[in-house]
Design a protein around this motif. Structure first.
Motif, mmCIF file in Angstrom:
data_model
loop_
_atom_site.group_PDB
_atom_site.id
_atom_site.type_symbol
_atom_site.label_atom_id
_atom_site.label_comp_id
_atom_site.label_asym_id
_atom_site.label_seq_id
_atom_site.Cartn_x
_atom_site.Cartn_y
_atom_site.Cartn_z
ATOM 1 N N VAL A 102 -0.871 48.710 11.222
ATOM 2 C CA VAL A 102 -2.097 48.586 10.361
ATOM 3 C C VAL A 102 -3.001 48.800 11.115
ATOM 4 N N LEU A 153 -5.167 42.634 5.535
ATOM 5 C CA LEU A 153 -3.769 43.135 5.693
ATOM 6 C C LEU A 153 -3.095 42.806 7.150
ATOM 7 N N LEU A 184 -5.007 39.478 -1.630
ATOM 8 C CA LEU A 184 -4.257 39.435 -0.197
ATOM 9 C C LEU A 184 -4.359 38.128 0.381
ATOM 10 N N GLN A 213 -7.649 51.609 2.431
ATOM 11 C CA GLN A 213 -7.085 51.289 3.681
ATOM 12 C C GLN A 213 -8.211 51.649 4.436
ATOM 13 N N SER A 231 1.225 44.350 11.739
ATOM 14 C CA SER A 231 -0.169 44.236 12.178
ATOM 15 C C SER A 231 -0.703 45.185 12.904
ATOM 16 N N THR A 271 -1.099 35.889 1.321
ATOM 17 C CA THR A 271 -1.004 35.333 2.724
ATOM 18 C C THR A 271 -0.824 33.774 2.834
ATOM 19 N N SER A 325 -8.220 46.206 5.940
ATOM 20 C CA SER A 325 -7.444 46.383 7.191
ATOM 21 C C SER A 325 -7.440 44.894 7.625
ATOM 22 N N TYR A 359 0.355 40.254 7.494
ATOM 23 C CA TYR A 359 1.503 40.434 8.437
ATOM 24 C C TYR A 359 1.416 39.544 9.532
ATOM 25 N N HIS A 373 0.031 46.394 -0.543
ATOM 26 C CA HIS A 373 -0.250 47.198 0.366
ATOM 27 C C HIS A 373 -0.194 48.721 -0.166
#
Length: 616
Positions: free
Chosen positions: A100, A84, A50, A75, A97, A54, A81, A88, A66
């Motif tokens: 999530v 993630l 991730l 998750q 965001s 990013t 989290s 976003y 995801h």
């Protein structure tokens, strides 16, 4: 000159009960998610992946990952989290965001920090503060990561009152002098214009970083205290601070506002050495610097060299073209901007309307004014002022009045001032008086309005009314702005007023003007004393106009600078019609390029011609 941008009245209250806004669909959890131990790879590997996605801004692959996380039942892990939400956020999808975050069953301090940062970094300050309040309600204490995001949101909103509440909370929780929290508070106070609070906080900080230094420099620059801004920058370099692109951007803007070309060039060189010259923030400041100093060629070069341009850089180049009478190029840039997928904002349209106004392109102006609505931008008072200015300069005064009458908002001083300018140019004193009455109804007005009215009467030979307007100015304790012209020589700036005799080269300056005056008269120059807006005899009028500040500055340049160097003169007021004619003859007789910036635009005189086409 562009007028100050209108401030928007922002409220926090409506967001206290805001429903979750609609967002693009995220992967939906399955009814029976797999246990994390049944997943083919550990959650640490997924976190690393991730982070990689990013950094590379790989949105499609990130959404696929995801979906895999949901299928694997990972998750529920707060760290995932967090990553993630950050993914976003960096993909400029802060509402995802938030989604999530809402779906995370367990919310740690890190999760709260991530979502608040996501909203703050993506210009959703109201949501950032709303989530900050929600966090406090759950009993989570803010830390050195959460406070800076919250104070940044206060700075975006210019809500110093809420920022002060943040400051109090930081004191209560012991974070006041944390370097990150303290720096964000300094930055917030500076951006809200509370420079005294910012400086007190800055001076008391036991440790400072680039954010605190940059915030102070920006704060002083924003308030026009250019000397203090430059002093702090020198001190930062002396203390070997690793300055960033925001620091450089602020200091370069100081140089541009003060037209300190040589110092600006030195800082540009420093940006090049530290590899910040490719930053779009630095680039927009450099474009503005070179444009304001009359070196439009360098502005074009900087613009062409920046690989990734933000909206601020496009707008800086647009206004540079407009001010230097490169009107066609401004329109081309607007098309290029659209082609590059960059959506224009309300500043962009102010720039193109400005270009239309100073080229007399009425139909073009109407087109761009209507085009704003296609982009979902509602014209503000400054856009209406630009349209009134465009029509007024073109002599369509009744059309300008119609624009004002049809405005859905109350006309401001700048709107009536634009109409007054048109009245002065075209000698319509009755309409000027009407416009003045309307603007005086608004309450206290700037001295410029009184001066505009006085000049309109004087230009029409109505000396008694002009004297009354000037008397009103004095009675209200206001002063007319003194006309100044200045020219830069090395690390010195030489400033002149009309009839000035304080310069060390005064004798040479006046001798040069006398010699040049005789040559200009042989070439056909005849002084137009109608631009002397005082009731004096003909000889005094001729003597007064002969030694206007810009002519003294040009004469200084002629006797000081080498023949191949253009003479760049900056002026705080509009150049008068006779001086404009005289400078055309000066350029013809001397063979020199003379660039004059007045309070509206640049005039480049070469071989007896001016780039403005005598329309300004």
């Amino acid at each position: 000159m562009l007028h100050p941008l209108p401030q928007r009245d922002l409220q926090l209250t409506p967001f206290l009960t805001i429903p979750n806004p609609p967002t693009p669909a995220l992967p939906t959890p399955r009814q029976n998610p797999l246990n994390q131990h049944n997943c083919g790879q550990s959650f640490r590997d997924i976190c690393n992946l991730l982070l990689s996605l990013t950094r590379s801004r790989s949105l499609l692959k990130g959404i696929q990952l995801h979906a895999h996380i949901i299928k694997a039942g990972l998750q529920t892990i707060p760290l995932i989290s967090h990553h993630l939400i950050n993914f976003y956020s960096k993909s400029q999808l802060p509402l995802l965001s938030g989604q999530v975050f809402d779906e995370a069953p367990r919310k740690s301090s890190t999760t709260w920090s991530s979502v608040i940062s996501s909203f703050a970094q993506n210009e959703f300050p109201l949501l950032a503060l709303e989530f900050f309040r929600r966090m406090l309600d759950t009993g989570v204490r803010p830390d050195d990561h959460i406070f800076p995001s919250a104070t940044k949101s206060c700075a975006i909103l210019c809500r110093c009152d809420i920022g002060q509440s943040m400051h109090c909370l930081a004191v209560k929780t012991g974070f006041e002098f944390d370097v990150f929290v303290g720096s964000s508070l300094v930055d917030m106070y500076a951006k809200c214009g509370e420079i005294g609070h910012a400086r007190k906080m800055f001076d008391e900080m036991p440790e400072k970083n680039v954010v605190s230094w940059s915030g102070m420099i920006y704060g002083y620059a924003q308030l026009g205290d250019n000397e203090e801004a430059l002093k702090l920058f020198r001190q930062a370099l002396f203390e070997h601070l690793d300055v960033n692109d925001f620091t450089f951007s602020s200091v370069i803007r100081v140089c541009g506002n003060s037209t300190l070309l040589e110092l600006g060039k030195q800082i540009h060189g420093l940006c090049f050495k530290t590899s910040f010259d490719s930053s779009s923030f630095v680039g927009s400041s450099l474009v503005s610097l070179y444009s304001k100093c009359g070196v439009i060629e360098e502005a074009y070069r900087v613009f062409g060299d920046i690989p990734v341009r933000n909206l601020g850089m496009w707008n800086a180049m647009l206004i540079a073209c407009a001010q230097h009478a490169h009107t066609d190029r401004a329109f081309e840039l607007f098309k290029e901007m659209e082609g590059a997928g960059m959506k224009p904002n309300f500043i962009t349209f102010l720039c193109v309307l400005y270009a239309c106004s100073h080229a007399g392109l009425v139909e073009k102006g109407r087109h761009y004014f209507q085009l704003m609505k296609e982009y979902g931008i509602e014209p503000g008072d400054q856009h209406y002022a630009s349209m009134v200015d465009l029509l007024g300069r073109a002599g369509k005064l009744q059309d300008a009045v119609s624009i004002i009458e049809e405005m859905p908002i109350e006309p401001t001083e700048s709107v009536w001032g634009a109409l007054l300018t048109g009245c002065r140019i075209h000698g319509n004193t009755e309409l000027a008086a009407f416009a003045a009455d309307k603007v005086f109804e608004l309450g206290p007005v700037s001295p410029g309005i009184h001066v505009l009215l006085s000049n309109a009467y004087a230009a029409a030979g109505r000396w008694e009314e002009a004297a009354k307007a000037r008397k009103t100015l004095r009675d209200r304790g206001m002063k007319k702005e003194t006309g100044l012209s200045w020219v830069e020589e090395g690390n010195r700036v030489h400033t002149f007023v009309s009839g000035d005799r304080s310069n060390a080269k005064t004798l040479e300056i006046y001798q040069k003007l006398e010699e040049l005056g005789e040559e200009m008269e042989r070439a056909g120059y005849v002084a137009d004393t109608s631009f002397v807006l005082r009731e004096v005899d003909g000889e005094e009028k001729s003597r007064t106009i002969r030694y206007h500040s810009e002519r003294l500055a040009i004469a200084f340049g002629l006797i000081t600078f080498p023949p191949e160097r253009p003479i760049r003169v900056m002026k705080n007021l509009r150049v008068c019609g006779d001086c404009h004619t005289a400078i055309k003859f000066m350029s013809k007789c001397t063979g020199r390029v003379i660039i004059v910036r007045d309070n509206n635009r640049f005039h480049r005189f070469d071989d007896g011609k001016c780039t403005c086409g005598d329309y300004w």
